[in-house]
Design a protein around this motif. Structure first.
Motif, PDB file in Angstrom:
ATOM      1  N   THR A  41      21.891  29.990  20.540  1.00 13.21           N
ATOM      2  CA  THR A  41      21.515  28.420  19.622  1.00 13.21           C
ATOM      3  C   THR A  41      20.080  28.682  19.026  1.00 13.21           C
ATOM      4  O   THR A  41      19.189  29.000  19.115  1.00 13.21           O
ATOM      5  N   VAL A  42      20.301  28.238  17.468  1.00 17.50           N
ATOM      6  CA  VAL A  42      19.365  27.947  16.298  1.00 17.50           C
ATOM      7  C   VAL A  42      19.270  26.430  16.597  1.00 17.50           C
ATOM      8  O   VAL A  42      19.594  25.546  15.838  1.00 17.50           O
ATOM      9  N   HIS A  43      17.579  26.361  16.632  1.00 14.20           N
ATOM     10  CA  HIS A  43      16.849  24.803  16.400  1.00 14.20           C
ATOM     11  C   HIS A  43      16.209  24.895  14.853  1.00 14.20           C
ATOM     12  O   HIS A  43      15.900  26.345  14.667  1.00 14.20           O
ATOM     13  N   GLU A 100      27.619  30.712  17.944  1.00 14.88           N
ATOM     14  CA  GLU A 100      26.598  29.728  17.851  1.00 14.88           C
ATOM     15  C   GLU A 100      26.927  28.519  17.351  1.00 14.88           C
ATOM     16  O   GLU A 100      27.907  28.738  17.087  1.00 14.88           O
ATOM     17  N   ILE A 101      25.615  27.814  17.674  1.00 17.43           N
ATOM     18  CA  ILE A 101      25.719  26.758  17.256  1.00 17.43           C
ATOM     19  C   ILE A 101      24.102  25.967  16.447  1.00 17.43           C
ATOM     20  O   ILE A 101      23.684  27.109  16.673  1.00 17.43           O
ATOM     21  N   ARG A 102      23.846  25.581  15.725  1.00 22.22           N
ATOM     22  CA  ARG A 102      22.903  25.454  14.800  1.00 22.22           C
ATOM     23  C   ARG A 102      22.367  24.064  14.370  1.00 22.22           C
ATOM     24  O   ARG A 102      23.051  22.963  14.198  1.00 22.22           O
ATOM     25  N   ALA A 103      21.277  23.499  14.389  1.00 23.35           N
ATOM     26  CA  ALA A 103      20.357  22.333  14.079  1.00 23.35           C
ATOM     27  C   ALA A 103      20.774  22.220  12.457  1.00 23.35           C
ATOM     28  O   ALA A 103      19.306  23.662  12.680  1.00 23.35           O
ATOM     29  N   TRP A 104      20.081  21.811  11.364  1.00 21.34           N
ATOM     30  CA  TRP A 104      19.613  21.612   9.842  1.00 21.34           C
ATOM     31  C   TRP A 104      18.949  20.412   9.718  1.00 21.34           C
ATOM     32  O   TRP A 104      20.072  19.305   9.862  1.00 21.34           O
ATOM     33  N   SER A 105      18.033  20.374   8.774  1.00 14.97           N
ATOM     34  CA  SER A 105      17.201  19.123   8.774  1.00 14.97           C
ATOM     35  C   SER A 105      17.279  19.546   7.199  1.00 14.97           C
ATOM     36  O   SER A 105      17.559  20.208   6.630  1.00 14.97           O
ATOM     37  N   VAL A 106      17.842  17.798   6.494  1.00 15.70           N
ATOM     38  CA  VAL A 106      18.140  17.654   4.947  1.00 15.70           C
ATOM     39  C   VAL A 106      17.339  16.282   5.133  1.00 15.70           C
ATOM     40  O   VAL A 106      17.018  15.665   5.763  1.00 15.70           O
ATOM     41  N   LYS A 107      16.989  15.921   4.119  1.00 10.80           N
ATOM     42  CA  LYS A 107      16.682  15.076   3.235  1.00 10.80           C
ATOM     43  C   LYS A 107      17.946  14.090   3.509  1.00 10.80           C
ATOM     44  O   LYS A 107      18.522  13.608   3.294  1.00 10.80           O
ATOM     45  N   ASP A 148      17.295  17.293  21.693  1.00 11.57           N
ATOM     46  CA  ASP A 148      17.822  16.662  23.048  1.00 11.57           C
ATOM     47  C   ASP A 148      19.560  16.898  22.702  1.00 11.57           C
ATOM     48  O   ASP A 148      20.215  17.283  23.544  1.00 11.57           O
ATOM     49  N   ASN A 149      20.197  16.527  21.353  1.00 10.66           N
ATOM     50  CA  ASN A 149      21.510  16.739  21.210  1.00 10.66           C
ATOM     51  C   ASN A 149      21.800  17.948  20.954  1.00 10.66           C
ATOM     52  O   ASN A 149      23.020  18.303  21.803  1.00 10.66           O
ATOM     53  N   LEU A 150      20.744  18.501  20.701  1.00 12.36           N
ATOM     54  CA  LEU A 150      21.535  20.351  20.698  1.00 12.36           C
ATOM     55  C   LEU A 150      21.108  20.909  21.995  1.00 12.36           C
ATOM     56  O   LEU A 150      21.940  21.724  21.754  1.00 12.36           O
ATOM     57  N   ASP A 151      20.603  20.983  22.728  1.00 14.43           N
ATOM     58  CA  ASP A 151      20.231  21.505  24.079  1.00 14.43           C
ATOM     59  C   ASP A 151      21.723  20.714  24.230  1.00 14.43           C
ATOM     60  O   ASP A 151      22.137  22.202  25.391  1.00 14.43           O
ATOM     61  N   LEU A 192      13.843  12.734   7.457  1.00 18.51           N
ATOM     62  CA  LEU A 192      14.653  13.534   7.222  1.00 18.51           C
ATOM     63  C   LEU A 192      15.508  13.494   8.019  1.00 18.51           C
ATOM     64  O   LEU A 192      15.401  12.978   8.977  1.00 18.51           O
ATOM     65  N   ILE A 193      16.881  13.920   8.555  1.00 18.92           N
ATOM     66  CA  ILE A 193      17.833  14.029   9.522  1.00 18.92           C
ATOM     67  C   ILE A 193      18.277  15.328   9.737  1.00 18.92           C
ATOM     68  O   ILE A 193      18.416  16.337   9.278  1.00 18.92           O
ATOM     69  N   THR A 194      19.213  15.254  10.724  1.00 20.63           N
ATOM     70  CA  THR A 194      19.765  16.529  11.465  1.00 20.63           C
ATOM     71  C   THR A 194      20.694  15.981  11.787  1.00 20.63           C
ATOM     72  O   THR A 194      21.955  15.580  11.968  1.00 20.63           O
ATOM     73  N   PHE A 195      21.350  17.567  11.042  1.00 24.20           N
ATOM     74  CA  PHE A 195      23.202  18.105  10.985  1.00 24.20           C
ATOM     75  C   PHE A 195      23.060  18.690  11.974  1.00 24.20           C
ATOM     76  O   PHE A 195      22.680  20.231  12.331  1.00 24.20           O
ATOM     77  N   TYR A 196      24.763  19.501  13.130  1.00 24.46           N
ATOM     78  CA  TYR A 196      25.252  20.642  13.541  1.00 24.46           C
ATOM     79  C   TYR A 196      25.907  20.959  12.801  1.00 24.46           C
ATOM     80  O   TYR A 196      27.455  20.590  12.306  1.00 24.46           O
ATOM     81  N   THR A 197      25.978  22.400  12.956  1.00 23.92           N
ATOM     82  CA  THR A 197      27.289  23.345  13.185  1.00 23.92           C
ATOM     83  C   THR A 197      27.916  24.333  14.060  1.00 23.92           C
ATOM     84  O   THR A 197      26.796  24.384  14.428  1.00 23.92           O
ATOM     85  N   MET A 198      28.961  24.889  14.497  1.00 22.78           N
ATOM     86  CA  MET A 198      29.017  25.640  15.576  1.00 22.78           C
ATOM     87  C   MET A 198      30.247  26.132  14.492  1.00 22.78           C
ATOM     88  O   MET A 198      30.711  26.415  13.732  1.00 22.78           O
ATOM     89  N   ALA A 199      29.679  27.111  15.131  1.00 24.36           N
ATOM     90  CA  ALA A 199      30.923  28.124  15.720  1.00 24.36           C
ATOM     91  C   ALA A 199      30.917  29.319  16.850  1.00 24.36           C
ATOM     92  O   ALA A 199      30.860  30.610  16.229  1.00 24.36           O
TER      93      ALA A 199
END
Length: 367
Positions: free
Chosen positions: A64-66, A293-300, A50-53, A282-289
């Motif tokens: 937009t990259v999930h 593009e905006i993109r969600a990333w999953s990391v430990k 939802d946050n990415l949307d 896992l958690i999610t962080f976001y990058t924006m350009a």
């Protein structure tokens, strides 16, 4: 990184039906006979976010990259699979690279749908799958031990690993999975597990497949599965796979309305994703350009920002200077980057910063 999930269970428990529901597709053949799935089914699925949307609606980028999940559905295992019964354990190689397992357990009665053992018994069904996975790991370990015996004759450094493998073999022979091995957190075991990719070393989510009546009233068998999951420190998700597959043909709005009618707030996919994230930390962080593009990333959880930067581009890790960070809730609440900065929600973090769930991160690096 995303995360990958292998789907295991007996034949005719709803594995392929759930696979189709999770992937919102009809890729996996579904039929009322054992071993309908011959070749493993693979699908890469977007993680609902939802946050990415909301970020996408606010920024309106070109792309937009999930974050994604890779689902692997293998043929049903049966008692004796490790000896070649049924289709044997030839398909287990396809789930050795996955991060976690979804174990589908049937908890509904339907005389029109064949149960391979003739009776619905979740405890017995779970035990069959667990034993087959343990025996498959044991066979693999025995081959490793055989090689180590040869190496230790000329290399005493291999002796500690051989002794660990012997202890693990005894553990498997007791019918216990690798994830419950007392030395599971030791450096030696972690190295061995990275090499061997034990199927029973993976964390498991139990997904109980019920009929539509079971969504409203828990079937008595469900408590048995919950007791097993409680002992293993994992979760149980209750779904009606057939209903979920039908929902896959609906629009997002229609799905939400239909789920609400059944008192559900999340689809099977959302439940599995959230359980998987909790299970794997896992958690999610976001990058924006913007505007590209905006993109969600999953990391430990616990990942340093430099390592997270390396996921975006290796040069960002090598030449990292700092990171500009805005929590996603602040970003959205204040209408974007400028508003968040004016509200004091923007900050600069160095290489020792630990990424938090929901961080919007701008990486600064030397060219």
């Amino acid at each position: 990184m995303g995360f990958s999930v292998g789907i295991v269970g007996l034949p005719n428990v709803g594995k392929s039906t759930l696979f189709n529901a999770l992937t919102q597709s009809k890729h996996a053949q579904v039929a009322n006979y054992p071993f309908c799935t011959i070749e493993p089914n693979h699908a890469v699925v977007r993680v609902p976010d939802d946050n990415l949307d909301r970020l996408s609606a606010l920024i309106q980028p070109k792309q937009t990259v999930h974050a994604t999940i890779d689902f692997v559905d293998i043929a049903g295992l049966v008692k004796g699979s490790h000896k070649g019964e049924g289709l044997g354990n030839q398909f287990l190689a396809h789930i050795r690279d996955t991060n976690a397992l979804i174990h589908i357990v049937r908890c509904f009665q339907d005389e029109n749908i064949i149960h391979i053992n003739g009776v619905v018994n979740p405890i017995a069904d779970i035990e069959i799958i667990n034993i087959e996975l343990i025996f498959a790991d044991l066979q693999q370990l025995e081959r490793k031990i055989e090689k180590l015996h040869k190496y230790t004759k000329g290399d005493k450094k291999a002796q500690p690993l051989l002794e660990l493998c012997e202890r693990l073999k005894q553990h498997f022979e007791k019918g216990l999975p690798a994830r419950s091995f007392p030395e599971v957190d030791s450096e030696l075991f972690l190295g061995l597990n990275e090499e061997m990719r034990f199927t029973t070393g993976k964390k498991v989510i139990y997904v109980v497949n019920v009929d539509e009546k079971g969504l409203e009233h828990d079937p008595p068998e469900l408590n048995d599965v919950r007791e097993i999951a409680k002992r293993e420190g994992t979760e149980v998700i209750k779904v009606c796979a057939q209903l979920e597959m039908e929902l896959a043909d609906m629009s997002e709005e229609e799905r939400k309305e239909f789920l609400a009618m059944d008192g559900a707030t999340e689809s099977a996919l959302e439940q599995v994703v959230h359980a998987g994230y909790r299970l794997l930390n896992l958690i999610t962080f976001y990058t924006m350009a913007p505007p590209k593009e905006i993109r969600a990333w999953s990391v430990k959880e616990g990942t340093h920002v430099v390592k997270a930067a390396g996921m975006i581009h290796t040069d960002f890790e090598k030449h990292f200077i700092c990171a500009e960070v805005i929590p996603v809730k602040e970003f959205l609440a204040h209408g974007g980057e400028v508003g968040a900065k004016h509200a004091g929600a923007w900050r600069i973090e160095g290489k020792d910063y630990i990424v938090k769930d929901g961080d919007c991160i701008y990486i600064k690096a030397n060219a």
